[in-house]
Each structure stands twice: as structure tokens, then as C-alpha cells.
Design a protein around this motif. Structure first.
Motif, PDB file in Angstrom:
ATOM      1  N   UNK A 157      -5.117   5.257  -2.407  1.00  0.00           N
ATOM      2  CA  UNK A 157      -5.525   5.350  -0.999  1.00  0.00           C
ATOM      3  C   UNK A 157      -6.006   4.020  -0.418  1.00  0.00           C
ATOM      4  N   UNK A 158      -6.251   3.011  -1.273  1.00  0.00           N
ATOM      5  CA  UNK A 158      -6.718   1.720  -0.749  1.00  0.00           C
ATOM      6  C   UNK A 158      -5.625   1.060   0.090  1.00  0.00           C
ATOM      7  N   UNK A 159      -5.992   0.408   1.185  1.00  0.00           N
ATOM      8  CA  UNK A 159      -4.979  -0.279   2.011  1.00  0.00           C
ATOM      9  C   UNK A 159      -4.338  -1.422   1.235  1.00  0.00           C
ATOM     10  N   UNK A 160      -3.040  -1.627   1.379  1.00  0.00           N
ATOM     11  CA  UNK A 160      -2.349  -2.696   0.644  1.00  0.00           C
ATOM     12  C   UNK A 160      -2.747  -4.081   1.161  1.00  0.00           C
ATOM     13  N   UNK A 212       1.030   1.959   2.419  1.00  0.00           N
ATOM     14  CA  UNK A 212       1.774   2.667   1.382  1.00  0.00           C
ATOM     15  C   UNK A 212       1.901   4.130   1.784  1.00  0.00           C
ATOM     16  N   UNK A 213       2.512   4.915   0.893  1.00  0.00           N
ATOM     17  CA  UNK A 213       2.808   6.305   1.234  1.00  0.00           C
ATOM     18  C   UNK A 213       1.548   7.106   1.543  1.00  0.00           C
ATOM     19  N   UNK A 214       0.512   6.977   0.681  1.00  0.00           N
ATOM     20  CA  UNK A 214      -0.706   7.767   0.873  1.00  0.00           C
ATOM     21  C   UNK A 214      -1.930   6.896   1.173  1.00  0.00           C
ATOM     22  N   UNK A 215      -1.714   5.607   1.388  1.00  0.00           N
ATOM     23  CA  UNK A 215      -2.853   4.702   1.538  1.00  0.00           C
ATOM     24  C   UNK A 215      -3.327   4.609   2.989  1.00  0.00           C
ATOM     25  N   UNK A 216      -4.465   3.966   3.134  1.00  0.00           N
ATOM     26  CA  UNK A 216      -4.957   3.638   4.464  1.00  0.00           C
ATOM     27  C   UNK A 216      -4.165   2.448   5.003  1.00  0.00           C
ATOM     28  N   UNK A 217      -4.262   2.224   6.304  1.00  0.00           N
ATOM     29  CA  UNK A 217      -3.535   1.117   6.926  1.00  0.00           C
ATOM     30  C   UNK A 217      -4.328  -0.182   6.813  1.00  0.00           C
ATOM     31  N   UNK A 218      -3.579  -1.270   6.699  1.00  0.00           N
ATOM     32  CA  UNK A 218      -4.167  -2.606   6.789  1.00  0.00           C
ATOM     33  C   UNK A 218      -3.517  -3.289   7.994  1.00  0.00           C
ATOM     34  N   UNK A 219      -4.302  -3.519   9.028  1.00  0.00           N
ATOM     35  CA  UNK A 219      -3.745  -4.040  10.283  1.00  0.00           C
ATOM     36  C   UNK A 219      -4.351  -5.398  10.631  1.00  0.00           C
ATOM     37  N   UNK A 220      -3.475  -6.319  11.031  1.00  0.00           N
ATOM     38  CA  UNK A 220      -3.900  -7.643  11.494  1.00  0.00           C
ATOM     39  C   UNK A 220      -3.350  -7.850  12.909  1.00  0.00           C
ATOM     40  N   UNK A 221      -4.204  -8.331  13.799  1.00  0.00           N
ATOM     41  CA  UNK A 221      -3.806  -8.575  15.192  1.00  0.00           C
ATOM     42  C   UNK A 221      -3.758 -10.091  15.438  1.00  0.00           C
ATOM     43  N   UNK A 222      -2.639 -10.542  15.982  1.00  0.00           N
ATOM     44  CA  UNK A 222      -2.521 -11.944  16.388  1.00  0.00           C
ATOM     45  C   UNK A 222      -2.409 -11.995  17.921  1.00  0.00           C
ATOM     46  N   UNK A 223      -3.188 -12.922  18.514  1.00  0.00           N
ATOM     47  CA  UNK A 223      -3.158 -13.113  19.971  1.00  0.00           C
ATOM     48  C   UNK A 223      -2.366 -14.382  20.281  1.00  0.00           C
ATOM     49  N   UNK A 224      -1.281 -14.196  21.013  1.00  0.00           N
ATOM     50  CA  UNK A 224      -0.418 -15.325  21.375  1.00  0.00           C
ATOM     51  C   UNK A 224      -0.453 -15.484  22.899  1.00  0.00           C
ATOM     52  N   UNK A 225      -0.914 -16.650  23.347  1.00  0.00           N
ATOM     53  CA  UNK A 225      -0.982 -16.929  24.791  1.00  0.00           C
ATOM     54  C   UNK A 225       0.192 -17.820  25.174  1.00  0.00           C
TER      55      UNK A 225
END
Length: 222
Positions: A140-143, A207-220
Motif C-alpha cells: 500500500x505504500x506509494x511508489x 501501483x495496483x493497490x498502493x497509495x498515489x505519489x503525486x508531484x506538481x510542477x509549475x511552468x510559467x
């Protein structure tokens, strides 16, 4: 005729019968015999009841019987004949005890004190729970997710940008909710069109059963 019948009955009488009969006629209790001969009462009862399997194995059986017989003044000249007499079951029991060399099975685990057994069981259960915890946590850990470019928020005048990064194997990557192909090494890339002003780019790994790992990039874009 009567004397012949009595003699025949006496010959057919087992040694156990003679021991029991003689002792009772002399008015001696088993406890008194045990105290005098230093033989456990349970062994005396076994000898009188023809339960030789309860006697100690080896030569002790025969020695106990002979010692008891002498104490009660039973003639031991025909001792071997009495032991090998017509009572087949008696003979088999005695031989089994005299010549048996079978070593009793030892259940070592049953000999361990109860508290130690309980501690061992608790440790086994705890070990299993710890292993299960690590296993579930790994699922369940985010990748892991690393963005190679852009490494951080940036300002540009270009209309397109190439998003590249690395993740674990068997992980799905989404860039702005679009599924991106990941190679066998975990690398991925996608060309994104930009609009003037602020662009928010979301890179998500899961992954199939994991939490999400999300990164946000701001491009101006100027």
C-alpha cells in the motif's frame, strides 16, 4: 482323588495368584511389604494382578518377583517353571518386560515448562504479524517517483516541454491524467504542450493497490 485335584490346581495357579494368596493368608498389607522390601506399592500390586507391563523393564521385573516370592516363603526352585507355565499371557507379558529394549519416545516439546511454550508461541505469532505488516505496507505504500526534468518549477517562452522521470517497475504513471508508458527500467517521458501563463503539470505514480505519489510542477510561459 481330592489331593490330585488340589495338586493340579496348585500347579496351574500363576505366580501372581500365589503371591496374592500367600500375602493375604499371612495377614500382611502391601504397605508393610513395600516398607520391608523397598519396592513401590504400585509394583507389588502389578505383580499380584499379573500386570507385568507396569514393572520396570529389564532384569528388574524378574528380581522383584523373586524377591517378593522369597519374602512370602514361596518355593523358588520351580520359579522359572512358574514363569514359563501354562499361562501364555503371563509369559508373554514377562518376556516383553525382561527383554524389551525399546527406548520410550521423548516428547521434548511437552517437557518444556508451560510458560516457556507460551513465550515461544507468542514470539512466533509476533514474528508473523511483523512480517505481515511489512508485506502489507510494501503493497500500500506509494511508489518512488523522481522527476528528472524539469527538476523544479521554471519559467520559459517555449510552447512545449518534455517531462522525464524515473519510477519503480510495475508502476503506472499519469501526467495530467494521461497514462504514460514506462519502460522495463522504470523510465518515462512525455511531451506536453504549454499555454501562455501558469501551467500546472501533475505527475502521478501508483501501483495496483498502493497509495498515489503525486508531484506538481509549475511552468510559467511568458
Amino acid at each position: 482323588m481330592n489331593s490330585f485335584i488340589k495338586q493340579k490346581i496348585l500347579l496351574e495357579e500363576t505366580l501372581s495368584d500365589q503371591l496374592r494368596t500367600k500375602r493375604k493368608k499371612q495377614g500382611i498389607s502391601l504397605k508393610e511389604v513395600a516398607s520391608e522390601l523397598k519396592i513401590n506399592v504400585q509394583y507389588l500390586e502389578a505383580m499380584e494382578n499379573n500386570q507385568l507391563e507396569k514393572l520396570p523393564t529389564g532384569v528388574y521385573s524378574k528380581n522383584f518377583l523373586k524377591k517378593y516370592a522369597l519374602f512370602l516363603n514361596i518355593d523358588t526352585k520351580n520359579f522359572d517353571n512358574l514363569l514359563d507355565g501354562d499361562d501364555v499371557s503371563y509369559q508373554k507379558k514377562l518376556r516383553k518386560n525382561l527383554f524389551s529394549k525399546k527406548i520410550p519416545e521423548k516428547h521434548y516439546f511437552l517437557c518444556i515448562p508451560k510458560i516457556i511454550k507460551n513465550i515461544i508461541i507468542i514470539l512466533i505469532v509476533l514474528s508473523f504479524l511483523v512480517y505481515l505488516g511489512f508485506f502489507i505496507n510494501n503493497i500500500i505504500s506509494p511508489p518512488k517517483l523522481f522527476i528528472s526534468y524539469p527538476e523544479k518549477d521554471l519559467t520559459t517562452d517555449k510552447k512545449f516541454i518534455e517531462i522525464t522521470g524515473i519510477t519503480e517497475q510495475e508502476v503506472q504513471i499519469y501526467i495530467n491524467e494521461d497514462l504514460v508508458l514506462v519502460d522495463v527500467y522504470g523510465s518515462f517521458s512525455k511531451r506536453i504542450s504549454l499555454k501562455e501563463g501558469l501551467n500546472l503539470i501533475s505527475i502521478t505514480a501508483q501501483k495496483k493497490y498502493s497509495k498515489k505519489n503525486e508531484i506538481i510542477r509549475k511552468i510559467l510561459v511568458n
